[in-house]
Each structure stands twice: as structure tokens, then as C-alpha cells.
Design a protein around this motif. Structure first.
Motif, PDB file in Angstrom:
ATOM      1  N   ILE A  78      10.121  10.419   6.406  1.00 36.63           N
ATOM      2  CA  ILE A  78      10.300   9.044   6.889  1.00 36.63           C
ATOM      3  C   ILE A  78       9.500   8.072   6.028  1.00 36.63           C
ATOM      4  O   ILE A  78       9.993   7.004   5.641  1.00 36.63           O
ATOM      5  CB  ILE A  78       9.874   8.932   8.369  1.00 36.63           C
ATOM      6  CG1 ILE A  78      10.778   9.796   9.252  1.00 36.63           C
ATOM      7  CG2 ILE A  78       9.924   7.471   8.829  1.00 36.63           C
ATOM      8  CD1 ILE A  78      10.278   9.944  10.681  1.00 36.63           C
ATOM      9  N   ALA A  79       8.251   8.435   5.720  1.00 39.24           N
ATOM     10  CA  ALA A  79       7.398   7.560   4.910  1.00 39.24           C
ATOM     11  C   ALA A  79       8.011   7.324   3.534  1.00 39.24           C
ATOM     12  O   ALA A  79       8.045   6.186   3.041  1.00 39.24           O
ATOM     13  CB  ALA A  79       6.006   8.163   4.789  1.00 39.24           C
ATOM     14  N   HIS A  80       8.524   8.370   2.885  1.00 41.28           N
ATOM     15  CA  HIS A  80       9.157   8.205   1.577  1.00 41.28           C
ATOM     16  C   HIS A  80      10.427   7.370   1.677  1.00 41.28           C
ATOM     17  O   HIS A  80      10.715   6.551   0.795  1.00 41.28           O
ATOM     18  CB  HIS A  80       9.459   9.574   0.965  1.00 41.28           C
ATOM     19  CG  HIS A  80       8.280  10.214   0.313  1.00 41.28           C
ATOM     20  ND1 HIS A  80       7.655   9.670  -0.796  1.00 41.28           N
ATOM     21  CD2 HIS A  80       7.588  11.354   0.626  1.00 41.28           C
ATOM     22  CE1 HIS A  80       6.645  10.448  -1.151  1.00 41.28           C
ATOM     23  NE2 HIS A  80       6.573  11.469  -0.305  1.00 41.28           N
ATOM     24  N   MET A  81      11.191   7.555   2.756  1.00 41.56           N
ATOM     25  CA  MET A  81      12.398   6.748   2.962  1.00 41.56           C
ATOM     26  C   MET A  81      12.059   5.266   3.041  1.00 41.56           C
ATOM     27  O   MET A  81      12.737   4.416   2.445  1.00 41.56           O
ATOM     28  CB  MET A  81      13.103   7.211   4.236  1.00 41.56           C
ATOM     29  CG  MET A  81      14.338   6.410   4.624  1.00 41.56           C
ATOM     30  SD  MET A  81      13.981   5.059   5.803  1.00 41.56           S
ATOM     31  CE  MET A  81      13.657   5.968   7.314  1.00 41.56           C
ATOM     32  N   LEU A  82      10.976   4.943   3.732  1.00 42.44           N
ATOM     33  CA  LEU A  82      10.568   3.538   3.861  1.00 42.44           C
ATOM     34  C   LEU A  82      10.090   2.971   2.530  1.00 42.44           C
ATOM     35  O   LEU A  82      10.418   1.845   2.151  1.00 42.44           O
ATOM     36  CB  LEU A  82       9.476   3.416   4.924  1.00 42.44           C
ATOM     37  CG  LEU A  82       9.907   3.735   6.371  1.00 42.44           C
ATOM     38  CD1 LEU A  82       8.694   3.776   7.290  1.00 42.44           C
ATOM     39  CD2 LEU A  82      10.916   2.703   6.873  1.00 42.44           C
ATOM     40  N   ILE A  83       9.297   3.755   1.803  1.00 39.14           N
ATOM     41  CA  ILE A  83       8.798   3.306   0.502  1.00 39.14           C
ATOM     42  C   ILE A  83       9.952   3.098  -0.475  1.00 39.14           C
ATOM     43  O   ILE A  83      10.000   2.108  -1.216  1.00 39.14           O
ATOM     44  CB  ILE A  83       7.787   4.320  -0.057  1.00 39.14           C
ATOM     45  CG1 ILE A  83       6.491   4.284   0.777  1.00 39.14           C
ATOM     46  CG2 ILE A  83       7.479   4.042  -1.528  1.00 39.14           C
ATOM     47  CD1 ILE A  83       5.517   5.400   0.453  1.00 39.14           C
ATOM     48  N   ASP A  84      10.916   4.003  -0.456  1.00 39.21           N
ATOM     49  CA  ASP A  84      12.021   3.943  -1.419  1.00 39.21           C
ATOM     50  C   ASP A  84      13.039   2.850  -1.103  1.00 39.21           C
ATOM     51  O   ASP A  84      13.656   2.291  -2.023  1.00 39.21           O
ATOM     52  CB  ASP A  84      12.753   5.292  -1.458  1.00 39.21           C
ATOM     53  CG  ASP A  84      11.883   6.411  -2.009  1.00 39.21           C
ATOM     54  OD1 ASP A  84      10.862   6.098  -2.667  1.00 39.21           O
ATOM     55  OD2 ASP A  84      12.205   7.591  -1.768  1.00 39.21           O
ATOM     56  N   ASN A  85      13.218   2.535   0.200  1.00 43.23           N
ATOM     57  CA  ASN A  85      14.359   1.686   0.574  1.00 43.23           C
ATOM     58  C   ASN A  85      14.037   0.427   1.370  1.00 43.23           C
ATOM     59  O   ASN A  85      14.902  -0.442   1.484  1.00 43.23           O
ATOM     60  CB  ASN A  85      15.358   2.508   1.399  1.00 43.23           C
ATOM     61  CG  ASN A  85      15.858   3.724   0.665  1.00 43.23           C
ATOM     62  OD1 ASN A  85      16.332   3.627  -0.457  1.00 43.23           O
ATOM     63  ND2 ASN A  85      15.762   4.894   1.300  1.00 43.23           N
ATOM     64  N   TYR A  86      12.847   0.306   1.898  1.00 39.36           N
ATOM     65  CA  TYR A  86      12.632  -0.769   2.865  1.00 39.36           C
ATOM     66  C   TYR A  86      11.415  -1.648   2.571  1.00 39.36           C
ATOM     67  O   TYR A  86      10.662  -2.014   3.463  1.00 39.36           O
ATOM     68  CB  TYR A  86      12.587  -0.189   4.291  1.00 39.36           C
ATOM     69  CG  TYR A  86      13.963   0.289   4.681  1.00 39.36           C
ATOM     70  CD1 TYR A  86      14.955  -0.611   5.055  1.00 39.36           C
ATOM     71  CD2 TYR A  86      14.298   1.634   4.585  1.00 39.36           C
ATOM     72  CE1 TYR A  86      16.232  -0.186   5.350  1.00 39.36           C
ATOM     73  CE2 TYR A  86      15.579   2.073   4.880  1.00 39.36           C
ATOM     74  CZ  TYR A  86      16.549   1.153   5.256  1.00 39.36           C
ATOM     75  OH  TYR A  86      17.822   1.575   5.533  1.00 39.36           O
ATOM     76  N   GLY A  87      11.272  -1.996   1.321  1.00 38.48           N
ATOM     77  CA  GLY A  87      10.402  -3.092   0.939  1.00 38.48           C
ATOM     78  C   GLY A  87       8.929  -2.928   1.198  1.00 38.48           C
ATOM     79  O   GLY A  87       8.238  -3.917   1.497  1.00 38.48           O
ATOM     80  N   VAL A  88       8.411  -1.705   1.112  1.00 43.37           N
ATOM     81  CA  VAL A  88       6.966  -1.531   1.241  1.00 43.37           C
ATOM     82  C   VAL A  88       6.302  -2.128  -0.004  1.00 43.37           C
ATOM     83  O   VAL A  88       6.620  -1.750  -1.130  1.00 43.37           O
ATOM     84  CB  VAL A  88       6.589  -0.049   1.395  1.00 43.37           C
ATOM     85  CG1 VAL A  88       5.071   0.105   1.480  1.00 43.37           C
ATOM     86  CG2 VAL A  88       7.251   0.542   2.653  1.00 43.37           C
ATOM     87  N   ILE A  89       5.412  -3.066   0.218  1.00 46.03           N
ATOM     88  CA  ILE A  89       4.761  -3.787  -0.887  1.00 46.03           C
ATOM     89  C   ILE A  89       3.571  -2.972  -1.388  1.00 46.03           C
ATOM     90  O   ILE A  89       2.676  -2.640  -0.604  1.00 46.03           O
ATOM     91  CB  ILE A  89       4.298  -5.177  -0.430  1.00 46.03           C
ATOM     92  CG1 ILE A  89       5.497  -5.993   0.086  1.00 46.03           C
ATOM     93  CG2 ILE A  89       3.596  -5.911  -1.569  1.00 46.03           C
ATOM     94  CD1 ILE A  89       5.109  -7.288   0.761  1.00 46.03           C
ATOM     95  N   PRO A  90       3.540  -2.615  -2.659  1.00 47.37           N
ATOM     96  CA  PRO A  90       2.418  -1.805  -3.184  1.00 47.37           C
ATOM     97  C   PRO A  90       1.082  -2.544  -3.070  1.00 47.37           C
ATOM     98  O   PRO A  90       1.029  -3.767  -2.876  1.00 47.37           O
ATOM     99  CB  PRO A  90       2.803  -1.573  -4.648  1.00 47.37           C
ATOM    100  CG  PRO A  90       4.264  -1.860  -4.725  1.00 47.37           C
ATOM    101  CD  PRO A  90       4.538  -2.908  -3.686  1.00 47.37           C
ATOM    102  N   LYS A  91       0.008  -1.798  -3.209  1.00 46.62           N
ATOM    103  CA  LYS A  91      -1.328  -2.393  -3.224  1.00 46.62           C
ATOM    104  C   LYS A  91      -1.443  -3.374  -4.393  1.00 46.62           C
ATOM    105  O   LYS A  91      -0.883  -3.156  -5.465  1.00 46.62           O
ATOM    106  CB  LYS A  91      -2.392  -1.303  -3.371  1.00 46.62           C
ATOM    107  CG  LYS A  91      -2.454  -0.322  -2.213  1.00 46.62           C
ATOM    108  CD  LYS A  91      -3.487   0.764  -2.505  1.00 46.62           C
ATOM    109  CE  LYS A  91      -3.538   1.813  -1.411  1.00 46.62           C
ATOM    110  NZ  LYS A  91      -4.482   2.912  -1.722  1.00 46.62           N
ATOM    111  N   SER A  92      -2.169  -4.424  -4.150  1.00 49.13           N
ATOM    112  CA  SER A  92      -2.337  -5.431  -5.213  1.00 49.13           C
ATOM    113  C   SER A  92      -3.333  -4.968  -6.265  1.00 49.13           C
ATOM    114  O   SER A  92      -3.349  -5.467  -7.395  1.00 49.13           O
ATOM    115  CB  SER A  92      -2.799  -6.760  -4.609  1.00 49.13           C
ATOM    116  OG  SER A  92      -4.009  -6.594  -3.881  1.00 49.13           O
ATOM    117  N   ARG A  93      -4.176  -4.008  -5.915  1.00 48.03           N
ATOM    118  CA  ARG A  93      -5.150  -3.485  -6.897  1.00 48.03           C
ATOM    119  C   ARG A  93      -5.596  -2.087  -6.496  1.00 48.03           C
ATOM    120  O   ARG A  93      -5.351  -1.637  -5.399  1.00 48.03           O
ATOM    121  CB  ARG A  93      -6.373  -4.403  -7.009  1.00 48.03           C
ATOM    122  CG  ARG A  93      -7.097  -4.685  -5.701  1.00 48.03           C
ATOM    123  CD  ARG A  93      -8.105  -5.807  -5.865  1.00 48.03           C
ATOM    124  NE  ARG A  93      -8.708  -6.182  -4.577  1.00 48.03           N
ATOM    125  CZ  ARG A  93      -9.821  -5.664  -4.125  1.00 48.03           C
ATOM    126  NH1 ARG A  93     -10.455  -4.762  -4.838  1.00 48.03           N
ATOM    127  NH2 ARG A  93     -10.330  -6.045  -2.970  1.00 48.03           N
TER     128      ARG A  93
END
Length: 574
Positions: free
Chosen positions: A559-574
């Protein structure tokens, strides 16, 4: 001659009197009692019909669009008024031939004398309706009924619920918002002819138009919902489990983005289901002992109370004797030794959770410890009571009383690692959201708009834990993920934290089964801050290892990978 005239006058007077009586009676009947006798005359001809209102439709998000999830389909109910039917056998034969019913049953229904309304068939098509009307059968009527149509098939079935044959919403949002969705039916009170057919031109007809029900827009993302349903089913199959739940919420509003259970059903064919349990949304209606996922809440409370610090270490004896019972750990923890809070969470040390509870009471599980922990569980994390989510049959869960009860030291020790209490997956998701979002508990919700009314997120309580506690808990949960096995690792540019739970299943005879367990997992995904909170439940997996790590954790990872791949999880800024 005078006597003859007298007789004529007498008879004339009698005649005048009779005429006067008749005129008076007619005046009384036609003028004074006009309304009464008119109503009596109309009674057998005046019939009242309900005009069904269009039920509100249910919509949800699909990308940037809002699409229909539930629509209306107009079908028809065939009924009889036995009082108007003259030729019962012929009428029964004709009506049953069109509707596909049983002629003998129709004939028996048409001979009833105890009612003026008998339902013969339901869910007739427009074609069948027209064929019935063309026959012009006295005493046979047809009534429009709105049934639900599901363009997305059985997607989100248990969230939606269904509408029964009486037009009433059952389960899910259909039950919770039945009044708003139903609208207000109209009314036609009409004079009928000898066949019971309304006379359209009669001045005695009364018509009140129906008012359509309100539409609902859900918080669900349908693409996410579809993928969550697929991931859960695949994970349960792999774990050899027959049932489970998973959900995803926005921790900053507690809007539910996706929620599913297995097994599920087809809401368009709910009447074919033999087991009514499948109608319930288990993620909100079926509480369970959550196991070691509860250690996140115990640690949060202890840290917020100041009885532990991030760098606290303590001597763990590896066992506690409480109320003539012994609490121990899994074998992998090893024996006694010095432990840190990080290790309590990473190695899932039961005796460490109990030790933290003891610190709330100055070193023992006394009344102060129990009442402080109870306050966090019930008043801050909102366990033990319904969240108010827009679903039928939401459960309260269970938190034991801190003062009254048997073996309270043992009971409360068990609650510190998720036994002797019960919560639903949704309750755990909302509690974790409050911990990791900085300390605000938002009411979980599935509906963002009712008609023209836009619903705003509702903050139930702020200051659930301090900001510093929220930050530290996220850090500990990220560490736990980093040390546990996932088939596909997470990149350093994302923040992913979690905690497993394996809970023994309580026996109705008392105590717990030695060989039956449920697996749970709670966690979050984000960048600089959490964007999604995830909860997974797997009931009685039939694989080796611990139910939490072996069955629920892999589902969380997918589920976590699905969200990262498809639903706009914003990466860390630093």
C-alpha cells in the motif's frame, strides 16, 4: 258538498306537508349534509398514491473529476386491489404471464378480503410496465420504485450499503444518510373509475410533487480504492487468511481516501447474500484486540506525560508477575537486560510497554497509572467510543474501567500492548493520525458534501500530544520500518513509519487461544510530514511466523509503495 271540500282540503294539506318534508329532506341532504355524503360517495373511488422521490446519487473522486458511484434505476412494483377485480382467474393468468409470476399464487392473492393492497411482483421493467397498462385490468396497478444502479460494480460496497425493496437505506452511507438521500415523496389523491384507474381530469384530485433527495460526494479516491481492494485481497490470499481490512486516511483532516474489507458483496444483488455479516463495514463495525500496534499509543502517552524521555533506558527483567499471572516476551527478545525505548518498539517488548505504564504511576500500576492511561486512551486518542463516521452500525470498541473491575493490574498491563481492550481499524487510524500530525484529533469522515452543503474537517481535540512528542514518535516509527524486512525497500527521500501487531484471539470460555492470532499494522507515508496513515488487519493468517510481521506488514508495504508511486507523496525537502 261542504264535507267533500273539507276532505279535499285535508288531502291537499297532507300532500303539501309531504312535499314540504321531501323538500326539507332534500335540502338537508343536498345542502346541509352535502360535504358528508359527497365524501362518503367518493370514499370507494378516492385512492391515495405516493409519488416516489428520486433518491440522491452518490459520487466520489476519480483523479480531478467527480464521478457517479451510485445511480438510480426506475423499476416497477405490480400490485392488486382485490376489491376491483371481477374475473380473478383471467386477471391472474394475464398478469402472471407478463411478470413471470405464478398464476396460482396471484389468484390466491387476488381473492384476499382482508386488504386492498397486495404486492404481486417487484423489479418489473419498463417494457413489462407498459404491457400491464395496455391490458387495462381492473384492480391491477403498477407503481414506480427507484432501485440503485452501480456503474462501478461492487467497488466500495460496504462503504455504500444498499437500498432495500422498501426504499430504505441499509448499512454504509445509505443507512447513515437515508433521510437526506430519500428526499420527500409526493402525493396523488385521486378519484378513480370502476377499474381503480385515476381520473386525470377530476377536480377532486390533489397532487403534491415529490422533492428529490440530496446527492452525496464522498472523500474516496476511486483509483486508490480499486488498488487498495486488489492489494488487500492478494495479501490475504498470500497469508492464507479468509478475511481482513485495510484503510487509508489523510492524517491532516482524517478524510478517508480508501477503505475496504474482504469478503465483500455485490450491492446490486444484496438479496442473494446468505450471510448478513458481509454487509457490515468491518473496518468500523468489528473491533479487535490490536496487539503491539498499541505500543505506539502507550509510548506517546508516557513521553507526553514526561515519565520517559527519548534517551531513557531501563533494566528489563523480561517478566512481570501481576495478579497471579506472568507477562513475558517473545523468544527473540531474549532475557533480562538494559533496554531503550527504541528497542521496546523495534523488538516489540511487552514488558517494556508495561514498564512505561508503571512509570505513569510512579513505578507501579496503581490507580494513578490506570487513570492517566485511561485518560489518554479515551479522552485523547478517542478509543472506546464511536468516531461518528458516516456508516451504519459503527462499534464503540472497549476500554476497561480504571477503577472498577477484576485483576486491574493485569488488565491494564495487557492494554499497554494491545490486549484486554478492543478498537476498530478506523479508531486506530484516527488515533495514529492525531499522534503523527502534531497532536490534533480530527473526526474521521467519508462525506465531504451533502447537497449544496460542504462539510469541513472537524477538529475534535487539539494538544492530544505535544509537537515534540509527535516528531519523536515519527522518528521511532521510521526506525522500526528501516530495521524490518520489506520485499521492496523505501527510498531515503520518503518518510515511512510503522509498527506491527500480533494479538492472541480471546476464547469465549475465558483466556486466549494458544494457536490463533490476528495480525495488524499501523503506519504512515509522507515526506517532510505524513500525508497518509494506513491501517491493515489480517484475521487468523495460516502462515508461519508472527501474524503482524508475516501477514499484515507485507500488505502495508504494498500500500505504501502504491501511494508513493501513484498518489502524489511529496518527497522530503532535504
Amino acid at each position: 258538498m261542504p264535507s267533500a271540500n273539507r276532505r279535499i282540503n285535508v288531502w291537499y294539506g297532507i300532500l303539501i306537508l309531504i312535499i314540504a318534508v321531501i323538500i326539507g329532506r332534500l335540502f338537508y341532504l343536498q345542502i346541509i349534509r352535502h360535504d358528508y355524503y359527497r365524501a362518503e360517495a367518493l370514499a370507494d373511488q378516492l385512492k391515495e398514491y405516493e409519488i416516489v422521490a428520486d433518491r440522491g446519487v452518490v459520487k466520489a473522486h476519480e483523479g480531478s473529476q467527480v464521478v457517479n458511484l451510485v445511480l438510480n434505476q426506475k423499476l416497477y412494483t405490480l400490485y392488486a386491489d382485490p376489491g376491483y377485480i371481477k374475473d380473478v382467474p383471467a386477471t391472474a393468468a394475464t398478469a402472471s404471464a407478463i411478470s413471470g409470476g405464478n398464476p396460482a399464487e396471484y389468484e390466491a392473492a387476488m381473492r384476499r378480503t382482508d386488504t386492498r393492497y397486495v404486492v404481486l411482483a417487484k423489479r418489473l421493467s419498463e417494457l413489462q410496465r407498459n404491457q400491464i397498462i395496455e391490458q387495462k385490468m381492473p384492480g391491477i396497478g403498477i407503481q414506480a420504485v427507484n432501485y440503485r444502479n452501480y456503474p462501478q460494480n461492487n467497488l466500495a460496497a460496504q462503504i455504500l450499503g444498499f437500498v432495500n425493496d422498501d426504499g430504505k437505506g441499509s448499512y454504509g452511507v445509505e443507512q447513515f444518510y437515508n433521510k437526506e438521500l430519500s428526499g420527500t415523496p409526493g402525493k396523488l389523491k385521486a378519484v378513480t373509475d370502476v377499474r381503480g384507474v385515476p381520473l386525470a381530469a377530476s377536480k377532486d384530485n390533489i397532487r403534491v410533487d415529490p422533492k428529490a433527495g440530496s446527492d452525496l460526494i464522498l472523500t474516496l479516491d476511486l483509483g486508490m480504492q480499486k488498488q487498495l481492494e486488489s492489494i488487500l485481497k492478494a495479501g490475504l490470499d498470500k497469508a492464507r487468511s479468509n478475511s481482513g481490512s485495510a484503510l487509508i486516511i489523510d492524517p491532516n483532516t482524517s478524510a478517508i481516501r480508501a477503505m475496504t474489507n474482504w469478503p465483500t458483496y455485490n450491492p446490486a444483488e444484496y438479496f442473494n447474500e446468505k450471510n448478513a455479516e458481509v454487509f457490515n463495514n468491518a473496518a468500523v463495525s468489528s473491533p479487535l484486540e490490536v496487539g503491539s500496534t498499541m505500543k505506539i499509543l502507550t509510548t506517546s502517552a508516557a513521553l507526553d506525560l514526561g515519565v520517559i524521555k527519548p534517551d531513557t533506558s531501563f533494566y528489563d527483567s523480561g517478566r512481570w508477575e501481576l495478579d497471579s499471572h506472568t507477562i513475558t516476551n517473545i523468544e527473540e527478545v531474549g532475557g533480562a537486560g538494559t533496554r531503550t525505548i527504541t528497542q521496546v518498539l523495534d523488538m516489540s517488548i511487552n514488558t517494556g510497554a508495561v514498564w512505561m505504564l508503571m512509570q505513569m504511576g510512579g513505578g507501579e500500576i496503581n490507580k494513578q497509572a490506570r487513570e492517566r492511561w485511561y485518560d489518554y486512551m479515551v479522552n485523547r486518542f478517542q478509543l472506546g467510543k464511536a468516531t461518528g463516521v458516516e456508516q451504519g452500525y459503527e462499534a464503540n470498541g472497549y476500554i476497561p474501567d480504571p477503577v472498577n473491575g477484576y485483576a486491574l493490574q493485569l488488565t491494564y498491563a495487557n492494554t499497554s500492548f494491545g490486549q484486554a481492550m478492543a478498537a476498530t481499524p478506523l479508531q486506530m487510524a484516527a488515533a495514529l493520525a492525531a499522534i503523527v500530525n502534531g497532536g490534533t484529533y480530527y473526526k474521521p469522515h467519508l462525506v465531504e458534501q451533502v447537497g449544496n452543503q460542504i462539510k469541513k474537517p472537524e477538529a475534535v481535540r487539539s494538544g492530544v500530544v505535544a509537537q515534540s512528542v509527535s516528531s519523536q514518535i515519527r522518528s521511532w516509527m521510521e526506525y522500526v520500518v528501516s530495521t524490518h524486512f520489506f520485499e521492496k525497500r523505501f527510498g531515503d527521500n520518503y518518510s515511512v513509519g510503522g509498527k506491527t501487531g500480533t494479538a492472541q484471539i480471546a476464547s469465549p470460555a475465558g483466556g486466549y487461544y494458544e494457536d490463533r492470532f490476528n495480525g495488524t499494522y499501523i503506519g504512515f507515508v509522507g515526506g517532510d510530514r505524513p500525508q497518509y496513515v494506513i491501517v491493515v488487519r489480517v484475521n487468523e493468517p495460516k502462515i508461519g511466523g508472527y501474524a503482524g510481521a508475516g501477514a499484515a506488514q507485507p500488505i502495508f508495504g504494498s500500500i505504501a509503495h502504491m501511494l508513493i508511486d501513484n498518489y502524489g507523496v511529496i518527497p522530503k525537502s532535504r
